[in-house]
Every structure is written in C-alpha cells, then in structure tokens.
Scaffold this motif. Sequence first.
Motif, PDB file in Angstrom:
ATOM      1  N   VAL A  97     -38.367 -35.286  29.236  1.00  0.00           N
ATOM      2  CA  VAL A  97     -39.510 -35.799  29.120  1.00  0.00           C
ATOM      3  C   VAL A  97     -40.387 -34.598  28.769  1.00  0.00           C
ATOM      4  N   LEU A 130     -44.896 -41.113  23.501  1.00  0.00           N
ATOM      5  CA  LEU A 130     -44.810 -42.501  23.014  1.00  0.00           C
ATOM      6  C   LEU A 130     -45.361 -43.118  21.819  1.00  0.00           C
ATOM      7  N   PHE A 181     -36.846 -46.550  23.237  1.00  0.00           N
ATOM      8  CA  PHE A 181     -36.106 -45.388  23.699  1.00  0.00           C
ATOM      9  C   PHE A 181     -34.663 -45.640  24.462  1.00  0.00           C
ATOM     10  N   ASN A 203     -44.191 -42.411  29.931  1.00  0.00           N
ATOM     11  CA  ASN A 203     -43.562 -41.312  29.334  1.00  0.00           C
ATOM     12  C   ASN A 203     -42.364 -40.961  30.100  1.00  0.00           C
ATOM     13  N   LEU A 204     -42.335 -41.027  31.625  1.00  0.00           N
ATOM     14  CA  LEU A 204     -41.461 -40.811  32.461  1.00  0.00           C
ATOM     15  C   LEU A 204     -40.275 -41.425  32.156  1.00  0.00           C
ATOM     16  N   CYS A 221     -39.191 -43.465  29.686  1.00  0.00           N
ATOM     17  CA  CYS A 221     -38.674 -43.450  28.504  1.00  0.00           C
ATOM     18  C   CYS A 221     -37.584 -42.486  28.674  1.00  0.00           C
ATOM     19  N   GLY A 222     -37.726 -41.490  29.275  1.00  0.00           N
ATOM     20  CA  GLY A 222     -36.779 -40.428  29.262  1.00  0.00           C
ATOM     21  C   GLY A 222     -35.696 -40.497  30.496  1.00  0.00           C
TER      22      GLY A 222
END
Lengths: 319, 397
Positions: free
Chosen positions: A88, A94, A107, A151-152, A154-155
């Motif tokens: 991340v 994004l 993702f 964001n988190l 997606c990782g």
Amino acid sequence: MRSVNYARPTPALAIHDLRKSYGDLHALKGVTFGLNRGERLAFLGPNGAGKTTLIRCLAGLTSADHGEIFLAGQPFKSSEARQQIGFVPQEIALYADLTTRQNLEAFGRFHGLRRRVLRDRLAWALRWTGLEDRADDLVGAFSGGMQRRVNLACGVMHEPRILLLDEPTVGVDPQSRQRIFMMLDELSATGTSILLTTHHLDEAEERSDRIVILDQGMVVADGSLDELVEQSVGTQRLVRLRIDRPLSAPIRAGVAEHAASFGATGEEEISTRIDDVSDHLPGLIDLVRRRGYGIADVQVEAPSLHHVFLHLTGYELRD
Amino acid sequence: MILNVLQISCRRLLHNRVELLLTFLVPIAFFSIFAIIFGGGLGRGTTPRIKVVAVDEIQSAVSSQVMSALAEQESLRFVREMGADGLKRDEAMELVRSGSATMAIILREDREQLAAELMADASDQVAAQVVSAVVNRSIMLSEAEYQVSQLAGSEQDEDGNQLADDAASDPNNELFGIEESLQRKVQIIDVMGEGKANPVVSMYAAGIAVMFLLFGATGGGGALLEERENQTLDRLLSTQMSMDQLLLGKWFYMSSIGVLQVGVMFVWAQLVFDVDLIGHLDGFLMMTVVTALAASAFGLFLATLCKSRGQLNGLSVILILTMSALGGSMVPRYLMSEELQQYGLWTFNAWALDGYTKVFWRELPVDALAPQLGVLLMSGVVFLLAARVLAVRWETD
C-alpha cells in the motif's frame, strides 16, 4: 501491547544483510531483521534513512545489490512474493474516476482473483472498509480518510500474508486514523504480518508489537518499546516540580559521595530523573518542602519512543 | 495584489526551465517549419516538381519539338523516360491513377492540329494549372518555330520574324494568346475525381484523423506518467501484472480508442460530406487500425521518454504539430519542395495520408497499401519496443 510468539522458528519475513546503492548513495548498508507471523512491526527512521528503498525491495519493485530476503523461510522470488505480499503506497494510488467497487475489482483482478473468489473478496473489502453504502460512488469524490481506506483495501484483496504499508495515515483525521488501525488490527488477528512505516511515533508506540528504527541505511534499534527504552534512554522517569517561588539556592541532599543537588538559583522549577516513582517521589517532595518551598505542580514523564528515536537518530535535520 | 500575482507567475515560469523553453521554442519551431514550407528556406532551389508522363500519339515534327521543350522544363519531372518504352495512353492514365504520376500529358491531333490532353490527378490542385500553362506555351512556341522555319524555307517572306509579327496582329491566329484556341489545344481531364461526390474531403479527413490519433495517443501515454507520479504504477507492478502486460494493455486500449475516434469521424464525413466510407471499408479499416497502432506506440514511447506529464505535453505538441505540418496533415505535401517532401516521409502522417489517399482517392485495391501498412506497422513495433526498453528504469529505480 499484545504478546507475540517470538519462538516461531520461521518468521513470515526475514531480511539478511540487504544492501542497495544508487550510484554513490548507499541507501541500504546491510539491513537485517525479521517479521513474525501476525506481528505488527513499526518501521521508523528519519527522512532518507532508506525505508522506502527497503519497502520497494520487499514489494519486488527494485532488487537489492546484495543480501537475502526469505518469505516463510523460502528464498524471495518476485513472482511468488507478489502473491504473498500486499503493498500500500503512501500516495492514494487509486483510479479517482472509478467507483470504490470498480477500484477494488480492478486491483483484485490485477492480483489474479477471478469470479467467485473476487466477488467474495469484494464483498469483504466493502464491509471491512465500511464503504458498502458508497460502493458505487466515484473515489475521487471521497474524503481523504475514505480514500485511504480504499487504498488500503486494494492492497489486501488477494489476502497477502505480509502487508507493507508506507505511511497509511498521512493527512487523515483522528477518527479515520482510528478506523484504519482497527482495520489493521483485524488483519493482524487473522495472521497477516504488517510492516508499517510512519513518522507518527505515537502510532508506532501504541499500535505495534515491535519497532525497528533505520538510520542512514542501517538498523539502529530493534525490539519492543520497553526494550528500546532500556537499551537507549533508560527507564528513569523525568520529574518536574514547580515551586511557589524562585530558588534562593540549589537544594542539596545526602552526604559525601551520595550528595545530590536539585534546581538552580532563581528558577521556579526543579527537574530530575528517578528510578522508581513510588519510592523516590514522596522523598523528593518532602525534601523540597522541608527547605521551605511550596509545591505548585508535579509532572512525571516516562521515557517515550520520541525520546528513544531522537536519542538514536540525533537532532540534526536530515533533509 | 495584482502585482504580486504577476510576480509569482513570472517566478514560477523562471523556475520551470522546460516550460520556459517551450514557451519560446514552440512558436519559433512552428514559424520556422511554415517558413521552410512556404518560404523555401530549406528547400531553396528544389521547388516542387510535378511528376508527369508524356505520350506522343502524333509523332510529328512539331509534337517531337513539344516533347523536347517539355523535357527541358524545370517544373516537370518525368517519371518515365519520354518515348523510351512506347508508353500508351492507357498506361499513362494508370500511372496517374496509381499515384506514380500526378499528370499524364497526351499529345494528340485535333482537327488536324496539335492538341494536348492533360490526364490530371485533381488531388493536386496546383499541378493542373501549372502543367496546363507549360504545355500551352510549349505547343505555341513549337508551332510558331515550326511555321517560321517552314515559311523561311519556302522563301515566302524574307524575314520569319516579320511573319510572326504579322501573325500576332491577326486576332484569329491560333498561334498567339486567344483563349478559345487555348482551351481547344489543352484540355484537362480529371481521371481521379470522376463520379466522386466530394473527393478532396476524404483526404482532409484523413489528415485531421492522423493528427488527432497522435494527440490522443500522447494523451493516453500521459495517463501512464500520471500513474507513475501518484504511485499507482508501483502498486500495479507489485501485483501479478508485468510491465509487458501493462504496456500492451495500454497499447491496445489507445489503439482501440483511436480506431473508434477515426471511425466516428469518417462516419460523420460520410453522412455530412458524402465521403464514401462504406465503399472503401476494407482499406479504411486496415489503414486506421495500423495507423492507430503506430500512433499509440509513439505515444507510449514519448511517455516513457519523459519524466513528467508537463514534459510530455510540451514535447508532444512540438513533435505532433511538426510531424503534421511536414507529413501533410496541415498543408498538402505537393506544395512543399522535393527536399521537404522527402523529410515528410519520416513522419507517420505522410505514410498514413498516402495510404488513405490510395483508399479513398485512387481507389486502389488493398494490396496496394502494403508499403504504407508495412512502414506504419514496423514503426509501431519499433516504438513499442523502445518504450519497453525505456520503461525498464521504472522497474529498477
């Protein structure tokens, strides 16, 4: 702090003597440390210490010049690492013109998820981030905190064993920060190992099981907060007594080699370090009173990560 | 406050050296390009020569003299040696249709007098006028010289020049400057535009299409730089995806958008300007797909070459407008000097426009597009490989 099983023979991630240079700049000068399963490790260091380089090496975005990385005891291979590691970045990486669902789906697919697995993970990620009701809204319209959560998410769509977080709470309000750390705690509880870089020392202190401090490409401290305090600034508490009038002379106690002096002439505060608050503080207060001064206020300060960090890395600006 | 805004803006401009350079370089670059094209700066002494073939159907003394006179004209370039291989009218017309020659000059007899038919490719709107004037002049001079020599030979007049002067004074004399006579002597026949509703529009549509394919491609390449700047690229490369897949995915996407973009424009051209898209669909699709692939690869190459989106914007504006100017998207290449026309062959635009011209204007079969398709496809592959090589630094820094 939570207890972590350090006895586990094979850490989730082991880094041995990692070196990396960019021309004459030696970003990593032999970094060695490990990350246990389910452990939350705060990875600290001043700007330019080499944190980002190390994270990029671990994420497979660059290769080290020397040294080894092991994942669950196995030598690091970029292709396998990508399945086991979630990354991340510090920026909101994004697609702002896609919705939450579309970003997560994209993702997820990039991480190789398909069909039912992807659907299940998508549903989980929306629940986990608390954004089920905003699933079809464009991410670009979100607040900083909401974007950070996406964001988190997606990782971690591919359920990595190790999560690399580069300052995940930059620019978010305390409520969002709290939410993000709750999300991380949830992951950690399921066995995900978390390596988190941050400049928020309070976060590192409160939200990690172990702390590694990197400075000038080298690990300068590795351990729990208590261990670091003991190794660096010591466990003594700093006591500050504010008195009702300026000192006419320093207060002296003891005799011969045990003699001690507190405060300075003309000051209204006496500060000193003591080993045991319950044993030594009443005696100190009594001593001051016996010298004829009234106590206006008492402050006791325990050594913190802030002290440890500055003690180990110095006060000099790095950029 | 206003002064403060002015001051800050100036300081920011001064700090951004690339932007500063582009602010002054772009106008100079474009001025120079157009000055070269129209002012003959670079191509001085190499003014555009019109590609012609000539057929002498009469084979008389006068017609031979006309052919010799034409051969000496600096404004004409004979793509076949005159009279060398017994070139026939049909073959000459075919050379015009295929684009090998802009015009075929056919010398024939009309009511026992020498006349010329100019088989013209009307896509070059200047050539017909120039060649018409040159041929007229050559016929008139040759006939005059011939008649003078005949008269001198028969000793009907002691001075041929006097005869010529007398002839000039006769308003009905065919030798000198009567419009009606000239029209009869030189007839321009458009062998390309016949039956076409709006033939030239298709070429302009192609010119604009190629220019916007290039702009679209660099815009798409800019998205890659944006992803790099906001670390999305790092994130993407930390997944299962490789740089190869990323570049190929972007290449196909940008190319598809390009094909759609040009397709929509030509549909509009068909609906509003009567460009015959349906009748040339196979050639159009081949040219459009390959041009879009090449332009997209070029966009990716520029993106991987640049460090920031600002750099890409500046560089792409300069390159695309230069290529469009040189390649014929803005000004037809036949107006340029020979030298500039050669430089134009280093641009996408020239090859693409040649291909579209073959499809819509010359109506050649698709196998005639092989050189254009080959060059565009090859350049696309080369640019894509170059982009891949340049992108290595993003994987290792």
